[in-house]
Scaffold this motif. Structure first.
Motif, mmCIF file in Angstrom:
data_model
loop_
_atom_site.group_PDB
_atom_site.id
_atom_site.type_symbol
_atom_site.label_atom_id
_atom_site.label_comp_id
_atom_site.label_asym_id
_atom_site.label_seq_id
_atom_site.Cartn_x
_atom_site.Cartn_y
_atom_site.Cartn_z
ATOM 1 N N ALA A 230 1.121 -1.360 0.005
ATOM 2 C CA ALA A 230 -0.197 -0.794 -0.127
ATOM 3 C C ALA A 230 0.719 1.495 -0.122
ATOM 4 C CB ALA A 230 -0.549 -0.248 0.849
ATOM 5 N N GLY A 231 2.291 0.847 0.726
ATOM 6 C CA GLY A 231 2.482 2.351 0.823
ATOM 7 C C GLY A 231 3.619 3.051 -0.584
ATOM 8 N N LEU A 232 4.135 1.924 -1.055
ATOM 9 C CA LEU A 232 4.491 1.642 -2.273
ATOM 10 C C LEU A 232 3.858 2.480 -3.749
ATOM 11 C CD1 LEU A 232 6.346 -1.388 -2.660
ATOM 12 C CD2 LEU A 232 7.374 0.828 -1.997
ATOM 13 N N LEU A 233 2.517 1.558 -3.566
ATOM 14 C CA LEU A 233 1.090 2.557 -4.431
ATOM 15 C C LEU A 233 0.836 3.885 -3.553
ATOM 16 C CD1 LEU A 233 -0.891 -0.532 -4.768
ATOM 17 C CD2 LEU A 233 0.120 0.039 -5.994
ATOM 18 N N GLN A 234 0.621 4.257 -3.289
ATOM 19 C CA GLN A 234 0.429 6.398 -2.999
ATOM 20 C C GLN A 234 1.267 6.652 -3.040
ATOM 21 O OE1 GLN A 234 -2.134 6.393 -1.514
ATOM 22 N NE2 GLN A 234 -1.910 8.702 -0.622
ATOM 23 N N ARG A 235 2.969 6.024 -2.100
ATOM 24 C CA ARG A 235 4.194 7.421 -3.078
ATOM 25 C C ARG A 235 3.754 7.112 -4.430
ATOM 26 N NH1 ARG A 235 9.128 6.316 -4.275
ATOM 27 N NH2 ARG A 235 9.457 3.881 -3.565
ATOM 28 N N HIS A 236 3.931 6.495 -5.327
ATOM 29 C CA HIS A 236 4.095 6.497 -6.489
ATOM 30 C C HIS A 236 2.804 6.688 -7.273
ATOM 31 C CE1 HIS A 236 7.812 4.273 -7.697
ATOM 32 N NE2 HIS A 236 7.697 3.375 -6.687
ATOM 33 N N MET A 237 1.896 6.547 -6.366
ATOM 34 C CA MET A 237 0.674 7.861 -7.283
ATOM 35 C C MET A 237 1.009 8.806 -7.367
ATOM 36 S SD MET A 237 -2.552 5.023 -6.943
ATOM 37 C CE MET A 237 -2.638 5.202 -5.165
ATOM 38 N N THR A 238 1.074 9.656 -5.830
ATOM 39 C CA THR A 238 1.291 10.935 -6.045
ATOM 40 C C THR A 238 2.063 11.379 -6.624
ATOM 41 O OG1 THR A 238 1.592 10.320 -3.859
ATOM 42 C CG2 THR A 238 -0.632 10.820 -3.809
ATOM 43 N N GLU A 239 3.161 11.189 -6.210
ATOM 44 C CA GLU A 239 4.609 11.557 -7.148
ATOM 45 C C GLU A 239 4.210 11.751 -8.612
ATOM 46 O OE1 GLU A 239 7.886 8.766 -6.493
ATOM 47 O OE2 GLU A 239 8.458 9.964 -4.450
ATOM 48 N N VAL A 240 3.177 10.682 -9.266
ATOM 49 C CA VAL A 240 3.375 11.228 -10.746
ATOM 50 C C VAL A 240 2.338 12.052 -10.887
ATOM 51 C CG1 VAL A 240 2.927 10.011 -12.782
ATOM 52 C CG2 VAL A 240 4.260 8.659 -11.202
ATOM 53 N N THR A 241 0.902 11.866 -10.300
ATOM 54 C CA THR A 241 0.130 13.047 -10.395
ATOM 55 C C THR A 241 -0.147 13.622 -9.374
ATOM 56 O OG1 THR A 241 -1.408 11.719 -8.656
ATOM 57 C CG2 THR A 241 -1.288 10.600 -10.600
ATOM 58 N N GLY A 242 0.301 13.694 -8.778
ATOM 59 C CA GLY A 242 0.427 15.086 -8.225
ATOM 60 C C GLY A 242 -0.408 15.907 -7.578
ATOM 61 N N ALA A 243 -1.140 14.828 -7.047
ATOM 62 C CA ALA A 243 -2.658 15.032 -6.679
ATOM 63 C C ALA A 243 -2.493 14.962 -4.764
ATOM 64 C CB ALA A 243 -3.621 13.367 -6.832
ATOM 65 N N PHE A 244 -3.598 15.459 -4.038
ATOM 66 C CA PHE A 244 -3.201 15.708 -2.737
ATOM 67 C C PHE A 244 -2.979 14.033 -2.152
ATOM 68 C CE2 PHE A 244 -5.250 16.070 1.340
ATOM 69 C CZ PHE A 244 -4.629 17.041 1.712
ATOM 70 N N ASN A 245 -1.726 14.092 -1.409
ATOM 71 C CA ASN A 245 -1.750 13.152 -0.672
ATOM 72 C C ASN A 245 -3.056 12.482 0.849
ATOM 73 O OD1 ASN A 245 -1.055 10.220 0.409
ATOM 74 N ND2 ASN A 245 1.257 11.301 -0.164
ATOM 75 N N ARG A 246 -3.810 11.533 0.624
ATOM 76 C CA ARG A 246 -5.050 11.510 1.756
ATOM 77 C C ARG A 246 -3.870 10.095 2.312
ATOM 78 N NH1 ARG A 246 -9.764 13.233 2.375
ATOM 79 N NH2 ARG A 246 -10.004 11.999 3.277
ATOM 80 N N GLY A 247 -3.070 9.739 2.414
ATOM 81 C CA GLY A 247 -2.287 8.244 3.113
ATOM 82 C C GLY A 247 -2.487 6.786 2.738
ATOM 83 N N LEU A 248 -2.147 6.891 4.529
ATOM 84 C CA LEU A 248 -2.798 5.159 3.867
ATOM 85 C C LEU A 248 -3.813 4.239 4.758
ATOM 86 C CD1 LEU A 248 0.749 3.062 4.699
ATOM 87 C CD2 LEU A 248 -0.243 3.602 2.706
ATOM 88 N N LYS A 249 -5.092 3.649 5.155
ATOM 89 C CA LYS A 249 -5.684 3.521 5.973
ATOM 90 C C LYS A 249 -5.536 1.593 6.216
ATOM 91 C CE LYS A 249 -7.209 7.993 4.799
ATOM 92 N NZ LYS A 249 -7.393 9.556 5.918
ATOM 93 N N ASN A 250 -5.995 2.038 7.519
ATOM 94 C CA ASN A 250 -6.374 0.493 7.829
ATOM 95 C C ASN A 250 -7.712 0.036 7.651
ATOM 96 O OD1 ASN A 250 -5.942 -2.157 8.234
ATOM 97 N ND2 ASN A 250 -4.776 -1.605 10.446
ATOM 98 N N SER A 251 -8.216 -1.370 6.995
ATOM 99 C CA SER A 251 -9.187 -1.401 6.579
ATOM 100 C C SER A 251 -9.468 -2.771 7.418
ATOM 101 C CB SER A 251 -10.182 -1.311 5.389
ATOM 102 O OG SER A 251 -11.754 -2.185 5.466
ATOM 103 N N GLN A 252 -10.461 -3.466 8.736
ATOM 104 C CA GLN A 252 -11.071 -4.240 8.449
ATOM 105 C C GLN A 252 -11.767 -5.163 7.925
ATOM 106 O OE1 GLN A 252 -8.431 -5.848 10.913
ATOM 107 N NE2 GLN A 252 -7.600 -4.033 10.835
ATOM 108 N N SER A 253 -12.740 -3.969 7.607
ATOM 109 C CA SER A 253 -13.872 -4.523 6.629
ATOM 110 C C SER A 253 -14.109 -4.894 4.765
ATOM 111 C CB SER A 253 -15.197 -3.634 7.198
ATOM 112 O OG SER A 253 -14.608 -2.655 6.196
ATOM 113 N N LEU A 254 -13.142 -4.507 4.177
ATOM 114 C CA LEU A 254 -13.092 -4.145 2.889
ATOM 115 C C LEU A 254 -12.723 -5.621 2.486
ATOM 116 C CD1 LEU A 254 -11.737 -0.998 1.813
ATOM 117 C CD2 LEU A 254 -13.670 -1.572 2.114
ATOM 118 N N SER A 255 -13.374 -6.579 1.966
ATOM 119 C CA SER A 255 -13.507 -8.064 1.904
ATOM 120 C C SER A 255 -12.889 -8.821 0.702
ATOM 121 C CB SER A 255 -14.959 -8.559 0.841
ATOM 122 O OG SER A 255 -15.871 -8.448 0.443
ATOM 123 N N VAL A 256 -12.974 -7.999 -0.701
ATOM 124 C CA VAL A 256 -11.475 -8.072 -1.497
ATOM 125 C C VAL A 256 -10.178 -8.211 -0.681
ATOM 126 C CG1 VAL A 256 -13.022 -7.578 -3.772
ATOM 127 C CG2 VAL A 256 -11.765 -5.923 -1.967
#
Length: 556
Positions: free
Chosen positions: A466-492
């Motif tokens: 998750a950290g690698l994906l977040q870093r590369h996406m925000t670096e390439v897009t310049g989009a606002f970085n909302r960070g990492l989220k930990n979910s216990q419920s997302l079944s996928v």
């Protein structure tokens, strides 16, 4: 259908709900306004043709008024006359409600208004000699206040609570486990002037001979989620734009500045400030969140509309991302070498002990499940991005399995559909990435923008992925970085047996971020960021183990 509107009066906040179709006036206690008891402003007269509603007010002699286009509708503030308190619901197709009282009349519309879009104001004299104010409102109406209008158009509309809480709102789970379309804001209407796209050069010069004229205070335009600042630069002046953690500085030469400032300008501009210098000075635009060379702002130098001054037009919003096209050299991902299998049964073997890495890409939703519906439809955007990522990774030597490659669901029952997606994250696969678009309800939509990535402790490497994906996406897009989220419920994520992450690539409910999601250049950049994050995970061992093929059993 319930509609909630926001009206500011004397520092109080009222929530107004109108659901009926009848035009019913609800009188309130009369006001005691000394000196104007015998002069009344309103009630208005209405006429609707198609999507345009015309509202006509008589203008008694001596009455003064201001017009303020807002996100909720058009507000009139009246002086020199008594405003009869009342509430009128659904008087026309483009006016959902009229609320009058305390010297104000607000016409609530089902769409936001800018300074020239969604409304037009004119004045006329009837055959009876009565002077009237004519307001036309509709999604196709444009023009704002006509030259003959005597009332003042305010350049600053009241702020909404949702806009002021832009960075502090509650975090909601992403829509990965829901099929209900989100209630969303419409896209921000176009601000005056040409559309701005992509970063501009950080410095430039205004054509013409130098005059060193005095710089006027900036002109401010506001739309939901975005503020426009216009500086009128004299010929021969030069500018340099310097983004930083506190906002954007405009360094000027060939112009004279006088010390002045304004605070609480808008949710996107906390303050503007003029600081004089030896050969010019600095205009500081202070923002609630940092800006970079590629995000949080856009600017353009426009020729004079009248006179000789050029216009440096700057749009500010934390949701503004990099929409410039990728260079040809950026449209590739470096090759990913085959990986050494360690145990079990391998698939797609390149040799006895080496296999091509394999990842699963899950384009969220599909078929009868649209996901979030707003500026874009989630299921369409997630598939478009997944296909782009697949092509980038295939060219780099990665085998990509798509949970869907067209507009379909895996099963009509949602829980079963999610289980089938997660089931593809099994041994033999090294990574699982689910792609989604986020949304928030309309009453808090301005709080949600940018990219975030979710993970679950289903595997020891999921948080690192998750950290690698977040870093590369925000670096390439310049989009606002909302960070990492930990979910216990997302079944996928919870039901996957390999490192898994769910990326939220933007908010379809936000009037600016939604426009990012409509831009093919932005989707190209998101896809490249995901592909680069996956590649780094594969080459650095942030993966599940790959099992080698076992020899066939010998026949007796």
């Amino acid at each position: 259908m319930k509609r909630t509107a926001i009206l500011f009066s004397s520092g109080l906040l009222f929530a107004l709900c109108g659901a009926g179709l009848a035009q019913t006036a609800v009188p309130a206690a009369p006001l005691n306004l000394t000196g104007v008891q015998n002069v009344t402003f309103g009630p208005p007269r209405f006429n609707t043709q198609g999507s345009t509603t015309r509202v006509v007010f008589d203008l008694p002699a001596g009455v003064r008024y201001t017009l303020t286009p807002t996100f909720s509708g058009l507000r009139l503030d009246v002086q020199g006359a008594r405003v009869q308190p009342s509430v009128l619901t659904n008087p026309g197709s483009s006016v959902n409600e009229v609320r009058a009282g305390a010297g104000q009349i607000t016409l609530f519309t089902p769409f936001p208004l800018s300074f020239t879009a969604g409304w037009q104001a004119t004045e006329a004299t009837l055959a009876t000699g009565t002077r009237v104010l004519i307001l036309d409102l509709g999604p196709a109406v444009a023009g704002g206040a006509a030259p003959g209008v005597q009332g003042q158009v305010l350049s600053s509309a009241p702020d909404t609570p949702g806009a002021q809480a832009l960075l502090t709102g509650p975090t909601a789970l992403p829509p990965g486990d829901t099929v209900a379309p989100a209630k969303v804001l419409p896209p921000a209407p176009a601000l005056p002037g040409p559309a701005l796209s992509g970063p501009m050069p950080l410095q430039g010069r205004v054509p013409g001979a130098a005059t060193a004229a005095v710089l006027a205070a900036p002109r401010i335009g506001k739309n939901p989620g975005q503020t426009r600042v216009v500086l009128d630069l004299p010929p021969g002046s030069s500018y340099r734009l310097v983004p930083g953690s506190a906002g954007l500085n405009v360094e000027l030469t060939g112009v004279t500045l006088a010390s002045q400032a304004a605070r609480s300008v808008s949710p996107e501009v906390r303050e503007w400030r003029f600081t004089p210098g030896m050969a010019g000075g600095v205009v500081s635009l202070l923002t609630p969140s940092p800006v970079t060379a590629r995000s949080g702002w856009r600017a353009q130098l426009l020729p004079p509309a009248s006179g000789s001054a050029w216009r440096l037009v700057i749009d500010l919003s934390p949701a503004l991302a990099d929409l410039s096209p990728l260079a040809p050299a950026e449209r590739t991902v470096a090759a990913v070498p085959p990986v050494l299998a360690t145990r079990g049964t391998a698939i797609l073997a390149l040799s006895a002990n080496f296999v091509r890495p394999r990842v699963v890409l899950d384009a969220g939703h599909g078929g009868r499940d649209p996901g979030a519906v707003g500026t874009v439809v989630e299921k369409e955007v997630t598939l478009a991005v997944a296909l782009r990522v697949r092509d980038l990774l295939n060219a780099a030597g990665v085998d990509v399995v798509l949970t869907r490659d067209r507009d379909r669901e895996l099963h009509p029952v949602k829980n079963t559909d999610l289980a089938l997606r997660a089931a593809q994250g099994t041994p033999g696969t090294q990574l699982f990435v689910s792609i989604h678009v986020n949304a928030m309800d309309a009453n808090v939509a301005l709080r949600g923008y940018g990219i975030e990535t979710w993970w679950n402790p289903n595997h020891p490497q999921s948080s690192a992925l998750a950290g690698l994906l977040q870093r590369h996406m925000t670096e390439v897009t310049g989009a606002f970085n909302r960070g990492l989220k930990n979910s216990q419920s997302l079944s996928v994520l919870r039901n996957s047996r390999v490192p898994a992450a769910l990326v939220e690539i933007g908010y379809t409910s936000h009037p600016v971020d939604g426009l990012n999601l409509m831009d093919s250049n932005y989707l190209d950049r998101v896809a490249l960021g995901i592909a680069l994050g996956i590649r780094e995970a594969l080459v650095t061992g942030v993966t599940a183990q790959v099992e080698p093929a076992q020899p066939a059993a010998k026949r007796p």
